[in-house]
Design a protein around this motif. Structure first.
Motif, short mmCIF file in Angstrom:
data_model
loop_
_atom_site.label_atom_id
_atom_site.label_comp_id
_atom_site.label_asym_id
_atom_site.label_seq_id
_atom_site.Cartn_x
_atom_site.Cartn_y
_atom_site.Cartn_z
N PRO A 27 41.82 53.15 42.79
CA PRO A 27 41.20 53.59 44.04
C PRO A 27 41.60 52.66 45.18
O PRO A 27 42.12 51.57 44.96
CB PRO A 27 39.70 53.52 43.73
CG PRO A 27 39.59 52.56 42.61
CD PRO A 27 40.84 52.68 41.80
N PRO A 28 41.35 53.06 46.43
CA PRO A 28 41.78 52.26 47.58
C PRO A 28 41.22 50.84 47.60
O PRO A 28 41.87 49.93 48.12
CB PRO A 28 41.26 53.07 48.78
CG PRO A 28 41.19 54.47 48.28
CD PRO A 28 40.80 54.37 46.83
N ASP A 29 40.02 50.63 47.04
CA ASP A 29 39.42 49.30 47.06
C ASP A 29 39.68 48.50 45.78
O ASP A 29 39.03 47.49 45.53
CB ASP A 29 37.91 49.40 47.29
CG ASP A 29 37.20 50.22 46.21
OD1 ASP A 29 37.89 50.81 45.34
OD2 ASP A 29 35.95 50.27 46.24
N PHE A 30 40.62 48.95 44.97
CA PHE A 30 40.88 48.31 43.68
C PHE A 30 41.21 46.82 43.84
O PHE A 30 40.62 45.97 43.15
CB PHE A 30 42.02 49.03 42.95
CG PHE A 30 42.33 48.47 41.59
CD1 PHE A 30 41.73 49.01 40.46
CD2 PHE A 30 43.22 47.41 41.42
CE1 PHE A 30 42.00 48.51 39.19
CE2 PHE A 30 43.50 46.90 40.16
CZ PHE A 30 42.89 47.45 39.05
N ASP A 31 42.13 46.48 44.72
CA ASP A 31 42.56 45.09 44.86
C ASP A 31 41.42 44.20 45.34
O ASP A 31 41.33 43.02 44.94
CB ASP A 31 43.74 44.99 45.82
CG ASP A 31 45.02 45.58 45.23
OD1 ASP A 31 45.09 45.71 43.99
OD2 ASP A 31 45.94 45.91 46.00
N ASP A 32 40.55 44.72 46.19
CA ASP A 32 39.43 43.93 46.68
C ASP A 32 38.45 43.61 45.56
O ASP A 32 37.80 42.55 45.58
CB ASP A 32 38.69 44.68 47.80
CG ASP A 32 39.52 44.78 49.07
OD1 ASP A 32 40.41 43.92 49.26
OD2 ASP A 32 39.29 45.71 49.86
N LYS A 33 38.32 44.50 44.60
CA LYS A 33 37.36 44.31 43.51
C LYS A 33 37.96 43.58 42.31
O LYS A 33 37.22 42.99 41.51
CB LYS A 33 36.83 45.67 43.03
CG LYS A 33 35.98 46.39 44.06
CD LYS A 33 35.46 47.71 43.51
CE LYS A 33 34.52 48.40 44.49
NZ LYS A 33 34.01 49.69 43.94
N PHE A 34 39.26 43.59 42.17
CA PHE A 34 39.93 43.03 40.98
C PHE A 34 39.92 41.50 41.03
O PHE A 34 40.21 40.90 42.07
CB PHE A 34 41.35 43.54 40.91
CG PHE A 34 42.10 43.10 39.68
CD1 PHE A 34 41.89 43.72 38.46
CD2 PHE A 34 43.02 42.06 39.74
CE1 PHE A 34 42.57 43.33 37.32
CE2 PHE A 34 43.71 41.66 38.62
CZ PHE A 34 43.49 42.28 37.40
N ASP A 35 39.58 40.87 39.91
CA ASP A 35 39.56 39.41 39.82
C ASP A 35 40.93 38.92 39.37
O ASP A 35 41.22 38.83 38.17
CB ASP A 35 38.48 38.94 38.86
CG ASP A 35 38.24 37.44 38.95
OD1 ASP A 35 39.10 36.73 39.50
OD2 ASP A 35 37.19 36.97 38.45
N ALA A 36 41.76 38.58 40.34
CA ALA A 36 43.10 38.08 40.04
C ALA A 36 43.14 36.56 39.94
O ALA A 36 44.12 36.00 39.44
CB ALA A 36 44.08 38.54 41.13
N ASP A 37 42.09 35.88 40.37
CA ASP A 37 42.16 34.44 40.59
C ASP A 37 41.43 33.60 39.54
O ASP A 37 41.79 32.45 39.31
CB ASP A 37 41.58 34.11 41.97
CG ASP A 37 41.90 32.70 42.42
OD1 ASP A 37 42.90 32.12 41.97
OD2 ASP A 37 41.13 32.17 43.24
N THR A 38 40.39 34.11 38.90
CA THR A 38 39.61 33.31 37.97
C THR A 38 40.34 33.16 36.64
O THR A 38 40.57 34.15 35.94
CB THR A 38 38.22 33.93 37.71
OG1 THR A 38 37.55 34.13 38.95
CG2 THR A 38 37.39 33.03 36.81
N LEU A 39 40.70 31.94 36.30
CA LEU A 39 41.28 31.69 34.98
C LEU A 39 40.16 31.52 33.96
O LEU A 39 40.18 32.14 32.90
CB LEU A 39 42.17 30.44 35.01
CG LEU A 39 42.84 30.07 33.67
CD1 LEU A 39 43.72 31.21 33.16
CD2 LEU A 39 43.65 28.79 33.82
N PHE A 40 39.18 30.66 34.27
CA PHE A 40 38.01 30.47 33.40
C PHE A 40 36.74 30.50 34.25
O PHE A 40 36.69 29.91 35.32
CB PHE A 40 38.09 29.13 32.67
CG PHE A 40 39.27 28.98 31.78
CD1 PHE A 40 39.47 29.82 30.69
CD2 PHE A 40 40.23 27.99 32.03
CE1 PHE A 40 40.58 29.68 29.88
CE2 PHE A 40 41.34 27.85 31.22
CZ PHE A 40 41.52 28.70 30.13
N TYR A 41 35.71 31.18 33.74
CA TYR A 41 34.42 31.18 34.41
C TYR A 41 33.72 29.82 34.28
O TYR A 41 33.02 29.38 35.19
CB TYR A 41 33.49 32.23 33.80
CG TYR A 41 33.93 33.65 33.94
CD1 TYR A 41 34.18 34.21 35.19
CD2 TYR A 41 34.05 34.47 32.82
CE1 TYR A 41 34.56 35.54 35.31
CE2 TYR A 41 34.41 35.80 32.94
CZ TYR A 41 34.67 36.33 34.18
OH TYR A 41 35.04 37.65 34.30
#
Length: 386
Positions: A27-41
């Motif tokens: 969807p259009p907001d996919f990139d805004d919602k996707f967690d690309a940056d967290t390696l470990f919580y």
């Protein structure tokens, strides 16, 4: 209050997690919602003496994580580790020497130091714990949710992950829980990570919502290993018992330590109308009627049933079985369901973050809803004043 110690890719490398969903299905907001940056919580010691690093699935990062070198601090010892790449979730279990307070991670894509938090499994030892992920749920709802679990099932502890609420600070949630009698132990975990894009429908492309599965394993391994029982429920869910028996007792007596059960939607009397005040759980008195359907040509199921939820004795779930929202990986004992319990899913207990749910009962609710006497009798058993 608990604040995790995350490791972000942006703190040491230009690499990012890449989604697996085809671009045409985003969807259009996919990139805004996707967690690309967290390696470990977070990084913490578990009850088995390991250091646990857990986060979203590694995906394209997996080769770099497998090739990393791990050094314990302050000893300087090289550490062996096991990598687990599970359903929408990743773990690294490190064999570190006693006294380890941090780790140096050297990956082909960069190097980073990790601070380690203590495990708190002793805090919940022997407790009956309600645990959930919450964002902007009203504090009055959360207090009533705990009161119900306390008086119906004997819950005496709470573990709530706050997913970046904007309506109040986590400290306000902590103080609200402290105002509920009988909740002897509680932790509020600040969990500001992106929830993630959900699937397109009930079955397609559930591949990018990492946050809640991360909560499941974090709660399990940092807090709940020694708990007498742990009930997984959202704030808009309350569990009814058909026999009067606590669900924690049922899980404890089960050979595998699991009680799992279906749910049903419930609505308030003012169905389909404009409400003059914010609804409560107790306003809900009507249950969505069952809709029988045939499965596999021989089984009859309720098409309106909500997906199963569960209560477990954490120590009796095998270490390599993943905790999920509705089941336990491919572990067959965790797929059984009990008819002794049924949870109610409250339509108006929501801020409509997912879709417009409150007031969505239809133009003629009487055709689809019926009075729920079981729910009403359970409400009468609760002391809502304390």
């Amino acid at each position: 209050m608990v604040v995790p110690r995350p490791v972000l890719l942006s703190s040491f490398t230009g690499m990012r997690r890449l989604p697996v969903r085809p671009a045409e299905h985003r969807p259009p907001d996919f990139d805004d919602k996707f967690d690309a940056d967290t390696l470990f919580y977070d990084a913490f010691h578990d009850s088995d003496g390991r250091v646990v690093l857990l986060g979203p699935p590694f995906l394209n990062l997996e080769p770099a994580v497998r090739a990393m070198q791990v050094t314990a601090l302050p000893s300087g010892s090289a550490c062996r580790f096991e990598l687990r790449n599970w359903n929408r979730h990743g773990q690294v279990l490190v064999q570190a020497p006693p006294g380890t307070t941090g780790l140096d991670l050297s990956l082909p894509i960069g190097a980073v130091s990790v601070a380690i938090s203590p495990g708190e499994t002793d805090v919940f030892a022997g407790r009956r714990v309600m645990f959930t992920l919450s964002r902007n749920n009203r504090l009055a709802w959360i207090k009533d949710w705990l009161r119900f679990a306390r008086d119906v099932h004997g819950a005496d502890a709470a573990l709530i992950y706050d997913n970046g609420s904007t309506a109040y600070r986590p400290e306000a949630l902590r103080d609200a829980i402290a105002g509920v009698d009988g909740i002897a132990v509680a932790r509020v975990v600040s969990w500001p990570f992106r929830y993630g894009p959900q699937g397109l429908d009930a079955t397609r492309f559930w591949d990018s919502d990492f946050c809640q599965l991360g909560v499941m394993e974090h709660a399990r391994r940092r807090f709940l290993t020694r708990a007498a029982g742990a009930q997984n429920a959202d704030i808009d869910e309350m569990l009814l018992t058909r026999t009067g028996r606590s669900v924690f007792e049922a899980a404890a007596s089960d050979p595998f330590g699991v009680a799992r059960y279906d749910g049903r939607w419930v609505s308030a009397p003012a169905m389909g109308t404009r409400r003059q005040r914010q609804p409560t759980h107790r306003d809900h008195r009507f249950t969505l009627k069952k809709k029988p359907v045939r499965r596999y040509g021989i089984l009859t199921a309720d098409a309106h049933a909500c997906p199963p939820k569960w209560t477990v004795v954490p120590a009796r779930i095998p270490d390599r079985v993943q905790w999920s929202v509705h089941a336990f990986g491919r572990w067959l004992p965790g797929r059984r369901k009990s008819s002794d319990f049924s949870y109610r899913h409250f339509m108006a207990i929501t801020d409509n973050w997912k879709y417009q749910r409150s007031g969505s009962e239809g133009t003629d609710p009487a055709q689809t809803f019926e009075p729920d006497g079981d729910l009403a009798s359970h409400f009468e058993a609760v002391d809502w004043s304390r």
